[in-house]
Design a protein around this motif. Sequence first.
Motif, short mmCIF file in Angstrom:
data_model
loop_
_atom_site.label_atom_id
_atom_site.label_comp_id
_atom_site.label_asym_id
_atom_site.label_seq_id
_atom_site.Cartn_x
_atom_site.Cartn_y
_atom_site.Cartn_z
N LEU A 42 32.94 42.27 13.80
CA LEU A 42 33.76 41.18 12.71
C LEU A 42 33.37 39.54 11.81
O LEU A 42 34.10 39.55 11.19
N LYS A 43 32.12 39.74 12.13
CA LYS A 43 31.78 38.34 11.02
C LYS A 43 31.46 38.86 10.00
O LYS A 43 31.87 38.91 8.64
N SER A 44 30.66 41.04 9.80
CA SER A 44 31.34 41.32 8.24
C SER A 44 31.77 41.80 8.09
O SER A 44 32.14 41.25 6.51
N GLN A 45 32.72 41.79 8.74
CA GLN A 45 34.62 42.00 8.22
C GLN A 45 34.76 40.49 7.46
O GLN A 45 35.46 40.84 6.28
N ILE A 46 34.90 39.45 8.42
CA ILE A 46 35.09 38.60 7.23
C ILE A 46 34.59 37.87 6.30
O ILE A 46 35.10 37.80 5.37
N GLY A 47 33.33 38.45 6.10
CA GLY A 47 32.53 38.27 4.59
C GLY A 47 33.03 38.59 3.65
O GLY A 47 33.21 38.16 2.55
N HIS A 48 33.72 39.83 4.07
CA HIS A 48 33.76 41.12 3.27
C HIS A 48 35.62 41.02 2.45
O HIS A 48 35.84 40.14 1.55
N ARG A 49 36.46 40.32 3.49
CA ARG A 49 37.46 39.50 3.16
C ARG A 49 37.87 38.26 2.81
O ARG A 49 38.26 37.88 1.88
N LEU A 50 36.70 37.26 2.98
CA LEU A 50 37.42 36.05 2.23
C LEU A 50 36.48 35.49 1.88
O LEU A 50 36.30 34.03 1.16
N LYS A 51 35.81 36.24 1.29
CA LYS A 51 34.39 36.07 -0.26
C LYS A 51 33.76 34.37 0.29
O LYS A 51 33.45 33.49 -0.50
N LEU A 52 32.90 34.54 1.74
CA LEU A 52 32.60 33.03 2.07
C LEU A 52 31.38 32.68 1.77
O LEU A 52 30.85 33.68 1.98
N ARG A 53 31.16 31.62 1.71
CA ARG A 53 29.63 31.88 1.10
C ARG A 53 28.53 32.22 2.12
O ARG A 53 27.30 32.48 2.35
N TYR A 54 29.25 31.62 3.63
CA TYR A 54 28.48 31.49 4.67
C TYR A 54 29.14 31.35 5.74
O TYR A 54 30.07 31.25 5.96
N VAL A 55 29.23 32.22 6.72
CA VAL A 55 30.77 32.86 7.69
C VAL A 55 29.93 32.78 8.86
O VAL A 55 28.72 32.75 9.41
#
Length: 133
Positions: A92-105
């Motif tokens: 989930l954390k990796s997918q959120i990083g891809h979807r939201l383009k956050l500097r820090y997930v």
Amino acid sequence: MRVVTAIRVVSWAFESRVMVQFRRERLGDQLRVEIADLIQKEVRDPRVGFVTVTEVRMSPDLKHARVYVSILGDEEQTVESLDALERSRGFLKSQIGHRLKLRYVPQLRFVLDETLDKSARIESLLKEAYGEK
């Protein structure tokens, strides 16, 4: 002159705090939508039952997220679903990083939301106290 400077500093500090709080709430809402979508469509673990993401609360530094979930089923199904969600945290954390383009997930922590159970209990107690069926 000093009074005006002090007022500006206080005003800036207040605006800064309000903006940080607004960003935390906005990011929490965005995470809630994305996590719910990922659980529904991407998580393939059969132990994840009927899960509803009710709220996401962010830490002040935005590095930790407490994800409140409501799970339909008995206690055994609830425990299994929470365990499956905990095991899928990395995905989930990796997918959120891809979807939201956050500097820090943020780190995700799943917590069972018991507000619906508590409200149903209070409602039944009130009905019992007033003699309604």
